[in-house]
Motif scaffolding. Structure first.
Motif, PDB file in Angstrom:
ATOM      1  N   LEU A   1       6.843   7.419   3.283  1.00  0.00           N
ATOM      2  CA  LEU A   1       7.242   7.470   1.879  1.00  0.00           C
ATOM      3  C   LEU A   1       6.217   8.225   1.049  1.00  0.00           C
ATOM      4  N   PHE A   2       4.959   8.022   1.406  1.00  0.00           N
ATOM      5  CA  PHE A   2       3.905   8.682   0.624  1.00  0.00           C
ATOM      6  C   PHE A   2       3.979  10.196   0.761  1.00  0.00           C
TER       7      PHE A   2
ATOM      8  N   LEU B   1       2.076   6.092  -5.915  1.00  0.00           N
ATOM      9  CA  LEU B   1       2.510   6.229  -4.523  1.00  0.00           C
ATOM     10  C   LEU B   1       1.617   5.408  -3.607  1.00  0.00           C
TER      11      LEU B   1
ATOM     12  N   PHE C   1       5.911  13.310 -11.588  1.00  0.00           N
ATOM     13  CA  PHE C   1       5.522  14.602 -11.015  1.00  0.00           C
ATOM     14  C   PHE C   1       6.172  15.728 -11.809  1.00  0.00           C
TER      15      PHE C   1
ATOM     16  N   ILE D   1       0.012  12.348   6.137  1.00  0.00           N
ATOM     17  CA  ILE D   1      -0.454  12.253   4.749  1.00  0.00           C
ATOM     18  C   ILE D   1      -1.576  13.254   4.487  1.00  0.00           C
TER      19      ILE D   1
ATOM     20  N   MET E   1       2.819   2.480  -1.278  1.00  0.00           N
ATOM     21  CA  MET E   1       2.491   2.468   0.144  1.00  0.00           C
ATOM     22  C   MET E   1       1.791   1.161   0.510  1.00  0.00           C
TER      23      MET E   1
ATOM     24  N   SER F   1       6.512   3.421   8.031  1.00  0.00           N
ATOM     25  CA  SER F   1       7.492   4.039   7.144  1.00  0.00           C
ATOM     26  C   SER F   1       7.002   4.051   5.704  1.00  0.00           C
ATOM     27  N   SER F   2       6.088   3.133   5.362  1.00  0.00           N
ATOM     28  CA  SER F   2       5.541   3.241   4.006  1.00  0.00           C
ATOM     29  C   SER F   2       4.638   4.466   3.897  1.00  0.00           C
ATOM     30  N   ALA F   3       4.027   4.855   5.031  1.00  0.00           N
ATOM     31  CA  ALA F   3       3.224   6.086   5.000  1.00  0.00           C
ATOM     32  C   ALA F   3       4.138   7.305   4.863  1.00  0.00           C
TER      33      ALA F   3
ATOM     34  N   THR G   1       7.355  11.882  -0.610  1.00  0.00           N
ATOM     35  CA  THR G   1       7.490  11.877  -2.074  1.00  0.00           C
ATOM     36  C   THR G   1       6.506  12.850  -2.707  1.00  0.00           C
ATOM     37  N   LYS G   2       5.313  12.877  -2.136  1.00  0.00           N
ATOM     38  CA  LYS G   2       4.287  13.788  -2.625  1.00  0.00           C
ATOM     39  C   LYS G   2       4.783  15.233  -2.559  1.00  0.00           C
TER      40      LYS G   2
END
Lengths: 634, 291, 359, 158
Positions: free
Chosen positions: A471-472, B123, B108, A345, B127, A467-469, A475-476
């Protein structure tokens, strides 16, 4: 022992790249000859792997009995040669620790060979089963495509990095040597042979990482060598242990002997696997490997090297199953997955994000393989396949994007979709393949969660957080590519035909795999699992159906863009607090007449800071390994 | 449950959710207003708002943003169908995550600073809430041995008895999902925000209506998750859902909006403690105390 | 790191009811820099002294700002009266004090609500504004207007307030005060509110002093300064203790304002029964000649009115130095390094009145 | 059904006022007046709003801002000038940098008197705006229908 008929293909796959490596080392100085040889080589390897897949469909494992004293001698000689080369490298680079590790390995191997006990005898040093075939497919097809890409990429690379000396001859020779070693690694049944291949991949990774010969590259190459040699020492110890206890050095017999007798050597080999798969605390070499040209990164990250690490895990999964050692390895993998995902991240260098994502995903594979139940191993194999394809695509696309925008910073990829639509699409597909339903990685992640539930619930919990990290940061990144704020600055250079080809095929593969994975699963993964576990998990048809619906929906969505019926749509300026200047992203600032809006993503460094989390991850994994050592030695 | 009732449930979900969610939101607004010593809007207000939005002019910053919103709506509905037809909970969660990703990508792609910051915050919220959703499915799995909604629904005893921690965690992240204070980081219906309307800033008229619609479906789906905890006793379930929703409104009205760091840290810590704690405890209890 | 987002914050922005503009430079959500821009509501009303005569100008002065409108009008009148050497009737002085304190209460309560809105606590916003209506009722009963009530006049007050009404007001105020306790307790004790206020926007005592902060800003940083001590209007007959907090953060500023509300209630309870009988205004003859300034304590802090007369009906120069203007430099100091979510809160804790600052 | 009557969303902008009308606009939202009864929400975002409330007159610097906000609002939209300054410049009409009332910059539909305008009058102004919204929508529809045969009208012909 089955017929010798299909033995030619594996042998060819091992020897042909070696032959090409030799040829390239001889005539690779000539650019035309080099690119022709490399192209022929990559094509042949890919076709060879596909042919192997075709001829072994639904086949049982085949062992090649090949009992010749001279062969053992040859392998021994090669091992000594590799050790001497490594020693020479360490002395020239003034790396006493590496020299010490090489000597330790040599001593261990010498003890195993001449230590005064019965010389272990392996009747069938080579074998092919469906796992080897899958690995060969990955090495051959994905690796081949990467080499193809490299043919077009390397001239650009030298164009951009003018100060780097052009040593492409050695480069392509090392790559083919690497591929040959990887093939040998997956076809070897004799642990001694496997070890040789193992060490050759270590050597090749050193050569490739240090390609540019900058101080940073040399430093990182030695780092990779050092960490992988630590693993090598563990591997050699495992061989010595087996030799002393009078066991068999045949991989299939080791696996068959079960966790009661083979747990200690299996743990040692898996420890070596941890180093090769860049798990924490060995993860730093993979990040350092980023200094190499993009095809090398792609090769190391997707089809070779790290995959060798998880390959041994999958092989030894039946031994690790239901043991505390297995659980501890699984925890190391899960911890690595969590921390690497979180660290990603905070990264804005595209290649570092990819590197952390590789470390994380290999962690997931290690976790699944270490739990070792049939469903977990299924998930692990599928993860290996999907990861190889999507990650290779991502590395190649990022490499090409870097050449066309002059930066590997994710922030500079803003609006890439408008500037370089095809490269951007390749990156988007790669990213979607890495984490989005219904793409491959998610299918296997989902299976992994279900499988890990049968292991210990703490594992899927860690995976859920990790896995939620992911996703961040994915997607970013996708958002950055899609967001069209700046105008399009002119692209730097053209993308070569070879690069386009490779990206196209990998993109098609990434999407196509979503459709054909049930087929691969039933033709290749199923025989392997049946042979190892005597069981196979059938997939719920309804689930496959809904996944297909999702895929179809995603595919159909872009069609809505073609629908031009929306005449009522008025294009307005974005909301800028009323301070807009008539052009889209300019506003009236406090000082000066106009100012462009700048939009940057979040990196959340105060929570996901690299240094802090790396330290935490290392400490956690070291503690787990310490417990592991205690468990194994008692 | 027979296949037909399941299909009927899914159809009812698709047809009735907007109305149900609208009524729920209307009730929410009235109760909130009463808590603030106001009278508040009519019960049907959210539905009026939605229909009005469809009549507004369509404006956008570019031509691509609304395509992602379509994905948001479609995949939210798909997740709901999969849930109400009794499918795999993990698939439901992944489809929901995919829908959220589409929503974020839409913001975005809009390329405006405020919607961008809103998207980044969204996001963070995803998360923060995602692990708990997955843990919820895992909790059901440990308790019932299946990820299938039908199996979970058919349990003879309410799952709340074995999964109280998971339930608490779900209430916690429901606050995030419903965009209630203190977790209304990315956008909120009422209060003024430092990022204006955050993620929805650039979506006007019908596009905003699509977002509202998808959010309505999502709300009903999440309440469906909570329903599963009480499935054998529908009346108790209804009472529990009403209580939970009231609790959310109460929380909304008694908290300031907090920082993203706080939201992320507490929701991860809280869900890790109650969720994972519940899971591991249950795991060992089921093994009869022999680890 | 160069990952800096640059966005315009305002002039149209829902948390800033008044148009100011900040170029916000943020990294993640940390504000690196905030560059302000003004002038969106500059009216140039100081220049209007050339067009309106000095008695008429009271109405303009009252419209410097609609929130502390009365104090602006009164301050202007006070400055003119000093230049002209007028001693206004005692009753007028007490009534002026009453209206100033009522203005202070309504302004502070309004501010409390806006602050609650800024940190996303809608219920609290509604509660503050609901109670504020009770104060506006008192103002409306005594003057006929709600926010701009035109009670100031050179030479006294434009209106007298009947004594029976004056006697009735304390009960009304007590009712408001009782209810207010519950609300201010939330500001003081609530967990989420404290999360958003404590330690946010720190301004040390030295910084506050050096950067020229005034009013609650200054007092919340530990400097005991209150212009009411100068004893204008009837303040010379009332003991006013400056309210000081030491913390120097947003919470401290909130506490200062809350305690000032209660202090104003106390002052009003003292003022209302003691309003002396007599006339409320006096006849004005001549025109101001010479220059002087009046220094008053507004809800937002110290305000200075400078008046220069030349003996004609039209003043030479009129100048206001408003508290918001003085508080902008400390604001910019506080904004550096805060969170994006804190920007509205910090901007609000100076209790910005941009209409005042830009005139 | 006339939906715009049921759900008018407002946005408020302070042109160049003295704050008097601004706080009265805000007071409309609060419990004593509670315009949410009428379905009114203060959105703060021009892209979501139906009704633009402008307080204060227009000066040099706020003119482009007001124009931008007006342009960013989707049709149908109504502008309400709140207070006497917004209507004509009011007491500040003689100031040196005035552009006049809001109608000097954008078309105004409703004028609300008062200095400061009382919440009751502001609400009255908004309610009068409601019917206008529906009428404007219908007008636009018929206009579009009339234009429909020549869809290329926007494209400049060479």
């Amino acid at each position: 022992m089955s017929s010798q008929a299909t033995m030619h293909l594996p042998l060819f796959l091992i020897l042909f790249p070696l032959l090409l490596a030799g040829l390239l080392a001889l005539v690779g100085g000539n650019a035309t000859a080099r690119s022709a040889l490399a192209k022929v080589g990559s094509g042949t390897v890919a076709i060879g792997a596909l042919a192997l897949y075709w001829t072994t469909l639904h086949r049982e494992a085949q062992f090649f009995a090949w009992d010749a004293v001279w062969l053992d001698r040859a392998v021994l000689t090669a091992e000594i040669a590799v050790a001497l080369t490594l020693l020479l490298i360490s002395l020239r680079g003034r790396q006493p620790l590496i020299a010490l590790l090489v000597l330790a390995q040599g001593a261990l191997m010498a003890l195993a060979e001449w230590g005064g006990h019965a010389h272990p005898h392996v009747a069938a040093p080579l074998f092919v089963d469906s796992l080897s075939v899958i690995m060969a497919l990955i090495i051959g097809v994905v690796g081949g495509l990467i080499v193809w890409h490299a043919v077009g990429y390397m001239p650009h690379y030298h164009h951009h990095e003018a100060q780097t000396p052009d040593r492409q001859r050695g480069f392509f020779a090392s790559i083919f040597l690497f591929l040959g070693a990887m093939f040998a690694l997956v076809f070897a049944n004799h642990l001694g042979w496997l070890f040789l291949a193992w060490e050759v991949t270590t050597l090749c990774s050193y050569l490739l990482i240090g390609y540019s010969r900058t101080p940073e590259a040399t430093r990182n190459a030695f780092l990779a060598l050092r960490l992988n040699l630590i693993g090598g020492v563990a591997f050699a110890s495992a061989i010595l242990y087996i030799a002393r206890t009078g066991g068999s050095l045949a991989l299939n017999e080791v696996v068959a002997s079960g966790s009661a007798t083979a747990l200690i050597p299996a743990a040692l080999i898996c420890f070596a696997g941890l180093a090769k798969a860049a798990q924490m605390p060995f993860s730093s070499w993979l990040l350092g490997a980023m200094v190499a040209p993009s095809p090398v990164s792609a090769l190391l990250h997707s089809s070779t090297m790290v995959k060798a690490g998880v390959y041994v895990f999958v092989r030894l999964a039946p031994i690790l199953q239901d043991t505390l050692v297995g659980l501890l390895f699984a925890l190391v993998g899960a911890t690595t997955f969590f921390f690497a995902s979180c660290i990603a991240i905070s990264q804005n260098n595209a290649k570092r994000v990819l590197a952390y994502s590789t470390i994380a995903n290999l962690g997931l594979i290690v976790t699944c393989a270490s739990i070792g139940n049939v469903q977990a191993v299924w998930a692990a194999i599928l993860l290996i396949i999907f990861h190889a394809v999507a990650k290779a695509l991502l590395f190649l696309a990022v490499g090409s994007a870097e050449h066309s925008i002059g930066s590997r910073d994710i922030e500079d990829m803003e609006g890439l979709i408008a500037r370089r639509p095809k490269t951007a699409l390749a990156i988007l597909i790669g990213i979607a393949g890495m984490f989005l339903a219904p793409f491959g990685m998610l299918v296997s992640k989902w299976a992994a969660i279900e499988a890990l539930m049968k292991g210990h619930p703490i594992l899927p919990v860690i995976v859920a957080f990790g896995s939620s990290a992911t996703l961040f940061f994915w997607t970013k990144w996708m958002g950055k590519i899609l967001s069209t704020v700046k105008g399009a600055p002119p692209p730097h250079g053209p993308v070569s035909m070879e690069e386009k080809n490779a990206m196209f095929f990998l993109g098609v593969l990434t999407v196509g795999l979503c459709a054909i994975w049930p087929f691969i699963s039933s033709t290749s993964v199923k025989p392997f699992l049946l042979s190892q576990f005597g069981a196979f998990v059938e997939f719920n048809r309804a689930t496959i159906l809904i996944m297909s619906i999702m895929l179809a929906l995603i595919a159909a969505l872009p069609l809505s863009l073609l629908y031009k019926g929306d005449k009522g749509l008025r294009i307005a300026t974005p909301y800028l607090g009323g301070a807009n200047v008539s052009e889209r992203h300019l506003f009236t600032p406090s000082i000066g007449l106009t100012k462009p809006v700048a939009i940057r993503s979040y990196y959340l460094t105060e929570i996901f800071g690299e240094r802090r989390l790396t330290r935490a991850g290392f400490i956690a994994c070291l503690a787990l390994l310490a417990i592991l050592t205690v468990v194994v030695s008692t | 449950m027979s296949a037909w009732t399941r299909i009927l449930a899914a159809i009812l979900f698709v047809l009735l959710s907007p109305i149900l969610a609208g009524l729920l939101a209307g009730l929410d607004r009235i109760i909130s207003a009463r808590m603030q010593s106001r009278i508040g809007p009519p019960l049907l207000q959210p539905i009026y708002d939605l229909l009005k939005l469809f009549q507004k002019e369509r404006i956008a910053v570019n031509r691509s943003g609304h395509f992602f919103l379509l994905g948001y709506l479609l995949f939210t509905i798909l997740a709901g169908i999969e849930f109400f037809i009794g499918g795999d909970l993990l698939i439901v969660i992944f489809a929901l995550a995919l829908a959220s990703v589409f929503f974020v990508l839409g913001a975005f792609a809009a390329g405006s600073p405020y919607s961008h910051i809103g998207a980044e915050r969204e996001l963070i919220q995803i998360m923060a809430s995602e692990p708990m959703l997955i843990m919820c499915a895992m909790g059901f799995y440990v308790a019932t041995g299946s990820f299938q909604v039908t199996t979970i629904h058919a349990q003879p005893t309410p799952l709340i008895a074995t999964l109280p921690g998971i339930f608490l965690g779900m209430i916690y992240i429901l606050t995030i999902k419903l965009r209630k204070s203190p977790f209304d980081l990315s956008t909120s219906h009422h209060a003024h925000q430092e990022i204006v309307k955050g993620i929805t800033t650039e979506f006007a008229g019908p596009y905003l209506a699509i977002i509202e619609l998808a959010h309505g479906y999502e709300t009903i789906l999440l309440l469906g998750f909570l329903y599963l905890f009480f499935a054998p006793w529908p009346l108790l379930a209804l009472a529990a859902l009403i209580a939970v929703y009231f609790l959310e409104i109460l929380a909304d009205n008694t908290h300031a909006r907090l920082y993203w760091q706080w939201v992320l840290r507490t929701s991860w810590a809280f869900t890790a403690i109650v969720g994972a704690g519940n899971l591991i405890l249950l795991h060992y209890l089921q093994r009869g105390g022999t680890p | 790191m160069a990952n800096r987002t640059v966005i315009p914050f305002g002039p149209q922005h829902p948390v800033l009811p008044e148009p100011i503009h900040l170029d916000l430079v943020i990294e993640d959500e940390h504000v690196v820099e905030a560059i302000p821009s003004f002038g969106f509501i500059h009216r140039g009303l100081e220049k209007l002294v050339e067009k309106k005569d000095f008695t008429e100008f009271t109405f303009i002065a009252e419209r410097i700002c609609g929130i502390c409108s009365y104090i602006h009008g009164m301050g202007y009148c006070q400055a003119v009266e000093t230049v002209m050497g007028l001693e206004i009737p005692e009753r007028a002085k007490w009534l002026r004090t009453m209206w100033s304190e009522l203005s202070r209460i309504h302004s502070h309560m309004m501010w409390l609500g806006l602050l609650a809105d800024a940190f996303g606590f809608e219920n609290l916003f509604m509660a503050c504004w609901r109670l504020r209506e009770g104060i506006l009722d008192v103002i409306e009963e005594t003057s006929g207007g709600r926010v701009i009530f035109g009670a100031a006049k050179v030479g006294g007050c434009r209106r007298d307030v009947p004594d029976d009404l004056l006697a009735r007001i304390p009960a009304q105020l007590n009712a408001v005060e009782d209810e207010l306790r519950a609300i201010t307790n939330v500001f003081r004790d609530d967990f989420s509110v404290r999360q958003r206020l404590c330690g946010v926007g720190l301004l040390s005592r030295n910084d506050a002093y050096d950067l020229g902060a005034v009013g609650p800003m200054l007092r919340a940083s530990g400097v005991a300064q209150d212009s009411r001590l100068d004893g204008y209007a009837a303040y010379d007959k009332i003991a006013v203790e400056p309210i000081v907090e030491e913390s120097g953060d947003c919470w401290g500023r909130t506490m200062v304002r809350i305690r000032e509300i209660y202090q104003s209630f106390d002052i009003l309870r003292h003022v209302l029964p003691n309003v002396p009988p007599g006339p409320v205004d006096m006849k004005i003859t001549g025109a101001p000649k010479g220059e002087f300034f009046a220094r008053l304590e507004q809800p937002r802090g110290e305000v200075i009115y400078y008046v220069k007369g030349n003996g004609t009906k039209f003043l030479d120069r009129f100048r206001v130095r408003t508290p918001t203007f003085a508080n902008i430099p400390p604001l910019l100091k506080m904004l550096q390094g805060c969170q994006l979510a804190d920007v509205p809160v910090i901007v609000l804790t100076i209790d910005p009145c941009i209409s005042c600052a830009e005139r | 059904m006339n939906l715009f009557r049921k759900s008018p969303w407002i946005i408020h902008y302070d042109g160049a006022s003295c704050n008097g009308c601004d706080i009265e606009v805000l007071a409309c939202l609060t419990p004593r007046y509670d315009v949410e009864r009428l379905g009114i929400i203060n959105t703060g975002n021009p892209k979501h709003a139906d009704i633009l409330l402008i307080t204060g007159y227009i000066n040099e610097q706020s003119q482009p801002v007001v124009r931008t906000i007006y342009e960013q609002m989707p049709d149908p939209k109504v502008v309400v000038a709140v207070g006497i300054c917004a209507s004509s410049g009011g007491i500040f009409r003689d100031c040196y940098n005035t552009k006049g009332g809001v109608d000097s910059t954008i078309p105004v539909d409703i004028y609300v008197p008062g200095c400061a305008a009382r919440p009751e009058s502001i609400m009255d102004g908004v309610v009068q705006a409601l019917d206008l919204l529906e009428r404007k929508r219908k007008e636009k529809k018929t206009r579009r229908r009339a234009i429909a045969p020549t869809p290329t009208s926007e494209v400049p012909t060479p």
